[in-house]
Motif scaffolding. Sequence first.
Motif, mmCIF file in Angstrom:
data_model
loop_
_atom_site.group_PDB
_atom_site.id
_atom_site.type_symbol
_atom_site.label_atom_id
_atom_site.label_comp_id
_atom_site.label_asym_id
_atom_site.label_seq_id
_atom_site.Cartn_x
_atom_site.Cartn_y
_atom_site.Cartn_z
ATOM 1 N N GLY A 745 0.810 -1.221 0.000
ATOM 2 C CA GLY A 745 0.000 0.000 0.000
ATOM 3 C C GLY A 745 0.832 1.253 0.000
ATOM 4 N N MET A 746 1.907 1.275 -0.830
ATOM 5 C CA MET A 746 2.769 2.454 -0.893
ATOM 6 C C MET A 746 2.008 3.702 -1.305
ATOM 7 S SD MET A 746 6.134 2.192 -0.317
ATOM 8 C CE MET A 746 6.859 3.273 -1.518
ATOM 9 N N ASN A 747 0.988 3.522 -2.144
ATOM 10 C CA ASN A 747 0.232 4.673 -2.622
ATOM 11 C C ASN A 747 -1.177 4.669 -2.043
ATOM 12 O OD1 ASN A 747 2.348 5.553 -4.365
ATOM 13 N ND2 ASN A 747 1.795 3.906 -5.790
ATOM 14 N N GLY A 748 -1.305 4.149 -0.822
ATOM 15 C CA GLY A 748 -2.617 4.010 -0.212
ATOM 16 C C GLY A 748 -3.136 5.315 0.341
ATOM 17 N N SER A 749 -4.112 5.197 1.243
ATOM 18 C CA SER A 749 -4.794 6.355 1.815
ATOM 19 C C SER A 749 -3.812 7.215 2.599
ATOM 20 C CB SER A 749 -5.931 5.879 2.723
ATOM 21 O OG SER A 749 -6.493 6.979 3.394
ATOM 22 N N SER A 750 -4.054 8.527 2.571
ATOM 23 C CA SER A 750 -3.227 9.465 3.325
ATOM 24 C C SER A 750 -3.894 9.881 4.626
ATOM 25 C CB SER A 750 -2.924 10.709 2.479
ATOM 26 O OG SER A 750 -4.149 11.341 2.113
ATOM 27 N N ILE A 751 -4.972 9.160 4.994
ATOM 28 C CA ILE A 751 -5.673 9.486 6.233
ATOM 29 C C ILE A 751 -4.801 9.105 7.426
ATOM 30 C CG2 ILE A 751 -7.706 8.971 7.639
ATOM 31 C CD1 ILE A 751 -9.231 8.396 5.056
ATOM 32 N N ILE A 752 -4.705 10.030 8.386
ATOM 33 C CA ILE A 752 -3.907 9.783 9.590
ATOM 34 C C ILE A 752 -4.823 9.266 10.685
ATOM 35 C CG2 ILE A 752 -2.447 10.831 11.352
ATOM 36 C CD1 ILE A 752 -1.625 12.921 9.299
ATOM 37 N N ARG A 753 -4.464 8.108 11.197
ATOM 38 C CA ARG A 753 -5.229 7.553 12.324
ATOM 39 C C ARG A 753 -4.546 7.944 13.620
ATOM 40 N NH1 ARG A 753 -5.302 1.481 11.745
ATOM 41 N NH2 ARG A 753 -3.417 1.795 10.493
ATOM 42 N N PRO A 763 12.237 3.526 19.730
ATOM 43 C CA PRO A 763 12.042 4.544 18.680
ATOM 44 C C PRO A 763 11.789 3.941 17.297
ATOM 45 C CG PRO A 763 13.896 5.129 20.078
ATOM 46 C CD PRO A 763 13.494 3.745 20.470
ATOM 47 N N LEU A 764 12.516 2.878 16.944
ATOM 48 C CA LEU A 764 12.330 2.282 15.626
ATOM 49 C C LEU A 764 10.940 1.651 15.504
ATOM 50 C CD1 LEU A 764 13.620 1.643 12.912
ATOM 51 C CD2 LEU A 764 14.483 -0.491 13.890
ATOM 52 N N ALA A 765 10.550 0.915 16.540
ATOM 53 C CA ALA A 765 9.213 0.311 16.518
ATOM 54 C C ALA A 765 8.139 1.397 16.517
ATOM 55 C CB ALA A 765 9.050 -0.605 17.728
ATOM 56 N N ALA A 766 8.377 2.503 17.244
ATOM 57 C CA ALA A 766 7.408 3.594 17.265
ATOM 58 C C ALA A 766 7.290 4.256 15.891
ATOM 59 C CB ALA A 766 7.829 4.635 18.307
ATOM 60 N N ALA A 767 8.433 4.384 15.165
ATOM 61 C CA ALA A 767 8.378 4.955 13.812
ATOM 62 C C ALA A 767 7.530 4.081 12.892
ATOM 63 C CB ALA A 767 9.796 5.094 13.270
ATOM 64 N N LYS A 768 7.717 2.751 12.969
ATOM 65 C CA LYS A 768 6.881 1.853 12.171
ATOM 66 C C LYS A 768 5.405 1.995 12.555
ATOM 67 C CE LYS A 768 10.488 -1.671 11.534
ATOM 68 N NZ LYS A 768 10.891 -3.074 11.813
ATOM 69 N N TYR A 769 5.157 2.138 13.828
ATOM 70 C CA TYR A 769 3.794 2.275 14.338
ATOM 71 C C TYR A 769 3.114 3.496 13.717
ATOM 72 C CZ TYR A 769 0.127 3.123 17.877
ATOM 73 O OH TYR A 769 -1.060 3.352 18.517
ATOM 74 N N TYR A 770 3.820 4.637 13.709
ATOM 75 C CA TYR A 770 3.234 5.852 13.155
ATOM 76 C C TYR A 770 3.073 5.768 11.638
ATOM 77 C CZ TYR A 770 3.581 8.302 17.622
ATOM 78 O OH TYR A 770 3.404 8.694 18.923
ATOM 79 N N MET A 771 4.037 5.081 10.972
ATOM 80 C CA MET A 771 3.911 4.924 9.528
ATOM 81 C C MET A 771 2.671 4.126 9.170
ATOM 82 S SD MET A 771 7.884 4.266 8.345
ATOM 83 C CE MET A 771 7.420 3.974 6.639
ATOM 84 N N GLU A 772 2.370 3.077 9.931
ATOM 85 C CA GLU A 772 1.189 2.269 9.671
ATOM 86 C C GLU A 772 -0.093 3.079 9.838
ATOM 87 O OE1 GLU A 772 1.612 -0.931 12.373
ATOM 88 O OE2 GLU A 772 3.192 -1.958 11.207
ATOM 89 N N GLU A 776 3.184 10.458 9.034
ATOM 90 C CA GLU A 776 4.543 10.480 8.513
ATOM 91 C C GLU A 776 5.422 11.508 9.228
ATOM 92 O OE1 GLU A 776 4.445 10.974 4.327
ATOM 93 O OE2 GLU A 776 3.228 9.180 3.974
ATOM 94 N N ALA A 777 4.827 12.586 9.696
ATOM 95 C CA ALA A 777 5.617 13.614 10.379
ATOM 96 C C ALA A 777 6.243 13.059 11.662
ATOM 97 C CB ALA A 777 4.736 14.821 10.697
ATOM 98 N N ALA A 778 5.431 12.345 12.453
ATOM 99 C CA ALA A 778 5.962 11.752 13.674
ATOM 100 C C ALA A 778 7.008 10.691 13.354
ATOM 101 C CB ALA A 778 4.826 11.141 14.497
ATOM 102 N N ALA A 779 6.758 9.924 12.278
ATOM 103 C CA ALA A 779 7.718 8.888 11.898
ATOM 104 C C ALA A 779 9.040 9.503 11.467
ATOM 105 C CB ALA A 779 7.136 8.029 10.783
ATOM 106 N N ARG A 780 8.981 10.599 10.657
ATOM 107 C CA ARG A 780 10.214 11.263 10.217
ATOM 108 C C ARG A 780 11.021 11.790 11.408
ATOM 109 N NH1 ARG A 780 10.582 12.534 4.785
ATOM 110 N NH2 ARG A 780 8.664 12.253 3.566
ATOM 111 N N ARG A 781 10.303 12.386 12.351
ATOM 112 C CA ARG A 781 10.998 12.930 13.522
ATOM 113 C C ARG A 781 11.759 11.840 14.271
ATOM 114 N NH1 ARG A 781 9.479 12.754 18.527
ATOM 115 N NH2 ARG A 781 7.317 12.242 17.980
ATOM 116 N N VAL A 803 11.402 4.685 2.332
ATOM 117 C CA VAL A 803 9.989 4.419 2.075
ATOM 118 C C VAL A 803 9.178 5.705 2.175
ATOM 119 C CG1 VAL A 803 7.936 3.244 2.971
ATOM 120 C CG2 VAL A 803 10.107 2.011 2.785
ATOM 121 N N LEU A 804 9.455 6.504 3.209
ATOM 122 C CA LEU A 804 8.734 7.761 3.375
ATOM 123 C C LEU A 804 8.995 8.708 2.204
ATOM 124 C CD1 LEU A 804 9.239 8.494 7.194
ATOM 125 C CD2 LEU A 804 7.152 7.752 6.043
#
Length: 828
Positions: A745-753, A763-772, A776-781, A803-804
């Motif tokens: 789903g690289m081009n999937g919905s841009s809705i933020i949950r 931190p790494l697991a948290a970045a994956k969590y936010y990406m899912e 993306e802003a929290a994941a980038r940070r 990926v981001l």
Amino acid sequence: MPNSFHHTQLDTSVQPSERRADSLKAQKILLSASLAAVFLAGGPMQGGMGIFLVLSGIVLVALRPITVVPWKFWIIGFLVVLAASLSIFPSDWIGAPQQWSVNLRDIPGLVLPDRVSADPRNTLFWVLLLAFTVTIALYSLSIPVDAEQMQDIALLAVLGCSLYAVLAWIAWQTGWIYPFFDKQTWIQASFGFFPNRNHTAGFLLTGAILSLGLIYRGMHGGRLVPALIAACCFALFASVLLFFSFSRGGLVFFIAGAVIWIVGLGKYRSQFLMAFGGAVFLLMAVLFLNSGSGLLERLKGYPSESQPAHQAIKSPEGLIRPEVRLQIARDTLDMIVTHPVTGTGLGTYALVYPFFADRSLHERATALHAESDWLTLCSEAGIPALLLALGCVVLLIARIPHLASISGDEWPLRWAFLSAFFAELLHGFVDVPLHKPELGWWVLLLGGIGFGEMEIRKTPDLFKVRLQQVLFIIGGTAMLCVGGMLVWAQWGGGPASPPYEVAAGQKKVLCLFGDGSDRASLNSAIAELKTTIGRHPLSHQPYYQLAVLLLSTGKNNIDAVKTLFHAEQALSPYDPDLAFEQGKVIERLDPLTTATYWNEALGRQLRLEQRPDATICRSGELYRSMIREAKGNQALLYRIPALAGEDSRLRLIWLSSQDSETSMIVEAVNDETFMNGLSEKEQGRLIELWWQRGDKTSVSAFLESHPRYGRSAISTRASALATSGQPEKACRLLIDTFRIPLPEGMNGSSIIRAADGDVPADPLAAAKYYMERGNEAAARRLLDELHSAGGDSQGEALRLSAVLEMKSGNWNGALQKLTAFLYATGQL
């Protein structure tokens, strides 16, 4: 009996009780002096040896012996000293000089002594100390003590060992600095105040074995208090040897000494003793096997990591593997074959070893001894000296049945002294516990006390008695003089003794030189170094120091400096760092000679690495250091590429440096022999360098005409696609080639949950969590923080960042992240 010592009753004004008191006093003073030397053995060594010799001299002069030692022991002792001194005589008297020294005599700037010994001054000093040691041993045998006195002496020895153990434990646990221990930075962390952990372990195991004798005596009619003290001390020694010391030899010969003592008890070895001893051994074994101590890890074959934080000094080069000990022994045998009668001279093993190092040559290390006291003695003093020393031990062993028969119920305590003595003699076959004279004197006195005999036989000949007394007085007087000079050298500013002259001379030079502004002091420093070299021509360190001082005079001394450096290289024929440092000293004055020295340094390092048992590759690091040092010196930098020679790794290092020219990279890429010697990754990195520095059209044309580099140059191909405006295609090329996993789903919905309360702490697991969840802003940070921190998760963080970038359409940024990911994970 021919083996018995004879009691003298010549002076009727002195009662037997007074004579026994004198014997006790003499043995206690000698043992206390030996303890003082042991406590100072890791720092003010000259002072420690001097104190022992002064006190021993006073005892030999003031307290007359009460028995006569059989003359055969005097004769053997004299012959041992004579055999050890043969190397001091001119080499023409003994035979033709050996080939290794003949080669050195042809080196300009080297003036070798005309003696067999590589350092006659050192050898003369150690021969003198050997003569003193033999005299003290004979004196100790001539002042035997009775059972009650032996108990007092044993208690003194055990308490002395205990004090040492407690101080060492405090230093180990708290970081307290023992004031008489000059720990060098290169010495591996170890328990105790000897430079070598085996010395400490050997000293403490003698205390443990003596404790057994005291415990036994207290349980069988002796005084109870000394037995209780000994029991506490034994627990201390066992704990230290098992849980704090890293010495495998200490553990082995602690057990061996205890077994020797139990076996040698004879009729005094009861079933209760065997059962109780077995129970204690079992308890110690269980505690040890469940302790996780550093020694246990070493026995398993792992390096010890259980050091206190303040002593966590990793020194892998200080760990001698068993196979290396055997290789050193084989090289030492070559030394012995070359000098079978005279040896190389006492105190010269470390000087001569480099010329025989072959099988045991490892990294930059050298051997200070043969990893065996007996083998070191044979190599330095010759086969006759070794056989005579062993013969003396055999004669003493032959006396054991007689001693056991006259000792009666006191045999277990006497046998404890002898067991400690024999444990360390055996230890000396596989290690060097007696390499330190302080520890050797300690073990010697334990043997003298154990082998002494109080039984009155008959009044000996008056002449023999007086003669031995005169010999002891002469020996004691000499000890007083030499010991006083050693104390003066340590604390009174007197001249250093020969083994310490080089270090003392170098230290004095530093003081004289100061900041180099005083010309007179500089000249004095130069004169001091020339004197040191003249006295100890095979010690290579002063040559370097003298060369540096000559350059600091501002005069044109470059020829004299090169002569000194050439001599130093000849004296240390395997050390690559030595030649490298020499080159650094003269790189501004003579870059051509610097290049020659650095070529020698690399050659030495490469020869070390070509050995089948080589474990560390340092040639690349050394070559990089040369490149860094040559910056700003064009005449030297011009010669750096040639130093790589035919070594593809070194050539690649040069081509990867900022100082290499693009034409050299092009030449290397078109050199099929060179390219075939590189790995696929190395080929790719070299072509990428060409792409970054050279003409990109030429690189593309090369890759089209050389399709075999298609996989190795994948990074360059991706860069070419990006340069032509196809960054997405470049990313797809890397993803498909290396099968880089991408989320669905690289081009999937841009809705933020919104995040729930289950955000991972990592931190790494948290970045994956936010990406899912599309944040993306929290994941980038979080990923940016991971990039800044580095660490093991760096590769995965780069992949997620790529990926981001792809999801946001930034394909050039994605390409950078993907390339960094591949480098971080070792795929490029």
